[in-house]
Design a protein around this motif. Structure first.
Motif, PDB file in Angstrom:
ATOM      1  N   ARG A 137       6.884 -30.869 -18.263  1.00 35.67           N
ATOM      2  CA  ARG A 137       8.204 -31.086 -18.167  1.00 35.67           C
ATOM      3  C   ARG A 137       8.852 -31.567 -19.502  1.00 35.67           C
ATOM      4  NH1 ARG A 137       5.844 -33.769 -13.625  1.00 35.67           N
ATOM      5  NH2 ARG A 137       5.471 -32.311 -11.910  1.00 35.67           N
ATOM      6  N   LEU A 166       2.351 -29.905 -10.800  1.00 43.70           N
ATOM      7  CA  LEU A 166       3.514 -29.687 -11.331  1.00 43.70           C
ATOM      8  C   LEU A 166       4.237 -29.122  -9.996  1.00 43.70           C
ATOM      9  CD1 LEU A 166       2.539 -27.024 -13.989  1.00 43.70           C
ATOM     10  CD2 LEU A 166       4.029 -28.879 -14.390  1.00 43.70           C
ATOM     11  N   GLY A 167       3.864 -29.216  -8.876  1.00 45.57           N
ATOM     12  CA  GLY A 167       4.657 -28.681  -7.623  1.00 45.57           C
ATOM     13  C   GLY A 167       5.270 -27.382  -7.708  1.00 45.57           C
ATOM     14  N   ASP A 168       6.734 -27.450  -7.262  1.00 46.97           N
ATOM     15  CA  ASP A 168       7.384 -26.308  -7.178  1.00 46.97           C
ATOM     16  C   ASP A 168       8.243 -26.402  -8.456  1.00 46.97           C
ATOM     17  OD1 ASP A 168       6.099 -25.417  -5.068  1.00 46.97           O
ATOM     18  OD2 ASP A 168       7.587 -26.280  -3.750  1.00 46.97           O
ATOM     19  N   GLY A 169       8.130 -26.835  -9.451  1.00 52.71           N
ATOM     20  CA  GLY A 169       9.030 -27.029 -10.724  1.00 52.71           C
ATOM     21  C   GLY A 169       9.300 -25.721 -11.464  1.00 52.71           C
TER      22      GLY A 169
END
Length: 183
Positions: A137, A166-169
């Motif tokens: 990020r 990270l997820g849905d980044g």
């Protein structure tokens, strides 16, 4: 070479001799490698750049150690580093070296705009998946190629864990196992 640890330099001297390749790294590490037989060494320092053909390598900060095991002693190997590879007409890549997350990764993003980052995720000797997610990020990259994991029992971080952190980044994780080719 990003730093002086054995898992990064053990085969540098014979590989350079066999291929005739130049070895690029922090000044002190390259000087030591030249004392061991490397003929073409390009020592540089943080912030410096070296152009080879259509690729410019820029040395950037990393947070790690860099002692060189030389027989029965450990010698100073210069500071650890990463490399931004700017490919003319191509992508900007970052090999972060063996590092942990640090807030100045935002400066790397601002100055060089890497698209893909090779980030260590193994933990124990480097950052793990959670810290690598924050690094991605900070760097503003589109893609992460996880490195420095799965080759020793203590390197337990996995690409799947990185993806979870990270997820849905919108940052892609290349799910490559040690030894597999990257396409």
């Amino acid at each position: 070479a990003t730093h002086g640890h054995f898992d990064h330099i053990a085969d540098v001297v014979p590989t350079a001799a066999r291929t005739g390749a130049a070895v690029v790294g922090i000044y002190e590490l390259v000087a030591w490698l030249q004392s061991k037989g490397v003929e073409k060494g390009i020592g540089m320092n943080l912030g410096g750049s070296y152009r080879h053909g259509d690729v410019t390598l820029t040395m950037v900060e990393a947070r790690h150690t860099s002692g060189i095991s030389d027989g029965d002693k450990v010698v100073y190997g210069g500071v650890p580093a990463g490399f931004v590879l700017t490919i003319e007409g191509g992508p900007v890549l970052l090999h972060a070296g063996d590092t942990t997350v640090f807030s100045d990764m935002k400066l790397i993003a601002e100055l060089y705009h890497p698209e893909l980052a090779m980030l260590p995720i193994g933990g124990h000797y480097t950052m793990g998946p959670r810290e690598a997610a924050l690094s991605a990020r900070y760097l503003g990259v589109k893609t992460v190629l996880p490195v420095h994991f799965g080759t020793m029992p203590e390197l337990t971080g996995t690409p799947a864990e990185l993806k979870t952190h990270l997820g849905d980044g919108g940052i892609e994780v290349l799910m490559v196992k040690p030894g597999e080719a990257v396409r």
